[in-house]
Design an enzyme around this catalytic site. Structure first.
Site, mmCIF file in Angstrom:
data_model
loop_
_atom_site.group_PDB
_atom_site.id
_atom_site.type_symbol
_atom_site.label_atom_id
_atom_site.label_comp_id
_atom_site.label_asym_id
_atom_site.label_seq_id
_atom_site.Cartn_x
_atom_site.Cartn_y
_atom_site.Cartn_z
ATOM 1 N N ASP A 3 -6.695 8.737 -4.430
ATOM 2 C CA ASP A 3 -5.281 8.800 -4.742
ATOM 3 C C ASP A 3 -4.863 10.251 -4.575
ATOM 4 O O ASP A 3 -5.539 11.157 -5.065
ATOM 5 C CB ASP A 3 -5.042 8.321 -6.178
ATOM 6 C CG ASP A 3 -3.611 7.866 -6.357
ATOM 7 O OD1 ASP A 3 -3.090 7.202 -5.448
ATOM 8 O OD2 ASP A 3 -3.011 8.178 -7.393
ATOM 9 N N THR A 14 -8.110 1.647 1.337
ATOM 10 C CA THR A 14 -6.794 2.275 1.476
ATOM 11 C C THR A 14 -5.933 1.429 2.399
ATOM 12 O O THR A 14 -6.449 0.665 3.215
ATOM 13 C CB THR A 14 -6.898 3.717 2.041
ATOM 14 O OG1 THR A 14 -5.601 4.318 2.040
ATOM 15 C CG2 THR A 14 -7.440 3.760 3.450
HETATM 16 P P1 ITT Z 1 -3.343 4.055 -0.512
HETATM 17 O O1 ITT Z 1 -2.856 4.166 -1.950
HETATM 18 O O2 ITT Z 1 -3.363 2.646 0.000
HETATM 19 O O3 ITT Z 1 -4.638 4.765 -0.269
HETATM 20 P P2 ITT Z 1 -0.954 5.608 0.074
HETATM 21 O O4 ITT Z 1 -0.371 6.148 1.351
HETATM 22 O O5 ITT Z 1 -0.066 4.753 -0.799
HETATM 23 O O6 ITT Z 1 -2.284 4.840 0.438
HETATM 24 P P3 ITT Z 1 -1.287 7.432 -2.203
HETATM 25 O O7 ITT Z 1 -0.909 6.364 -3.171
HETATM 26 O O8 ITT Z 1 -2.478 8.263 -2.495
HETATM 27 O O9 ITT Z 1 -1.532 6.825 -0.726
HETATM 28 O O10 ITT Z 1 -0.006 8.321 -1.974
HETATM 29 C C1 ITT Z 1 -0.091 9.570 -1.465
HETATM 30 C C2 ITT Z 1 1.196 9.959 -0.770
HETATM 31 O O11 ITT Z 1 1.050 11.333 -0.434
HETATM 32 C C3 ITT Z 1 1.416 9.198 0.533
HETATM 33 O O12 ITT Z 1 2.793 9.073 0.817
HETATM 34 C C4 ITT Z 1 0.752 10.097 1.581
HETATM 35 O O13 ITT Z 1 1.402 9.985 2.834
HETATM 36 C C5 ITT Z 1 0.954 11.500 0.971
HETATM 37 N N1 ITT Z 1 -0.236 12.302 1.299
HETATM 38 C C6 ITT Z 1 -1.470 12.192 0.754
HETATM 39 N N2 ITT Z 1 -2.341 13.012 1.366
HETATM 40 C C7 ITT Z 1 -1.640 13.638 2.329
HETATM 41 C C8 ITT Z 1 -1.978 14.570 3.329
HETATM 42 O O14 ITT Z 1 -3.226 14.996 3.513
HETATM 43 N N3 ITT Z 1 -1.017 14.989 4.140
HETATM 44 C C9 ITT Z 1 0.243 14.540 4.012
HETATM 45 N N4 ITT Z 1 0.649 13.645 3.119
HETATM 46 C C10 ITT Z 1 -0.286 13.194 2.280
#
Ligand code: ITT
Length: 181
Positions: free
Chosen positions: A63, A5
């Site tokens: 994701d 990640t």
């Molecule tokens: P990676 O893909 O590198 O793991 P990312 O931040 O881009 O990291 P995602 O593509 O899965 O992650 O996007 C998920 C979005 O939703 C991202 O903006 C996160 O901040 C948000 N998100 C995911 N889980 C969350 C949580 O537990 N609380 C708050 N926001 C969350």
């Protein structure tokens, strides 16, 4: 086992939960190109399949996204981009005057065991708050209400007891214990 990640908040939560199952997680900090897709499951699976050509060891990634009922599931698979662009303030503006505040977080874990990819899903239902509240956590936590608190008003342990990530990881770690130990 490697967890891939670019998001430190995710890594911290995953490490804590894995430790409870006696699994040590190593952070492979990298931003990978996410494929376009209609579902988180598809995006997670294809991302892991693409990364499996570069990484020989077993690994997992996750994701996740926020799905708002009144916005027909937006931002959903686009949660990362929407967070980086309009952010929590933008979401609150879109929800201005909207009475139906129902929303859910979803997480899909994709695990590559050295030969195939398997996915595990978790979901938590809540509501979009009327304003940002709290300082804990990351991302959409300040606007996601679970009961009378936002995720950002909860301690990490409190959030980790009920979160989408917890539910997906629990399925994954249980499966690992039963099938790989
Ligand atoms: P990676 O893909 O590198 O793991 P990312 O931040 O881009 O990291 P995602 O593509 O899965 O992650 O996007 C998920 C979005 O939703 C991202 O903006 C996160 O901040 C948000 N998100 C995911 N889980 C969350 C949580 O537990 N609380 C708050 N926001 C969350």
């Amino acid at each position: 086992m490697y967890f891939i990640t670019s998001n430190e908040g995710k890594f911290r939560e995953v490490r804590e939960m894995a430790a409870k199952y006696g699994i040590e997680v190593e952070w492979l900090k990298m931003e990978y190109l996410e494929p376009q897709g209609n579902s988180l499951e598809e995006i997670a699976r294809v991302s892991a399949e693409m990364l499996s050509s570069q990484i020989e060891d077993e690994f997992f990634l996750e994701d996740s996204g926020l799905f708002i009922e009144a916005l027909k599931g937006f931002p959903g698979p686009y949660s990362s981009y929407v967070f980086k662009t309009i952010g929590n303030e933008g979401i609150l503006k879109l929800m201005n005057g909207v009475e139906d505040r129902r929303a859910y977080f979803m997480a899909v874990v994709a695990y590559f065991d050295g030969s195939t990819v398997r996915t595990f899903t978790g979901k938590v239902e809540g509501e979009i708050a009327r304003e940002m509240r709290g300082t804990q956590g990351f991302g959409y936590d300040p606007i996601f209400l679970y009961g009378d608190k936002t995720f950002a008003e909860m301690s990490t342990e409190e959030k980790n007891r009920v979160s989408h990530r917890r539910r997906a990881l629990e399925e994954f770690f249980r499966w690992l214990k039963e099938n790989k130990s």
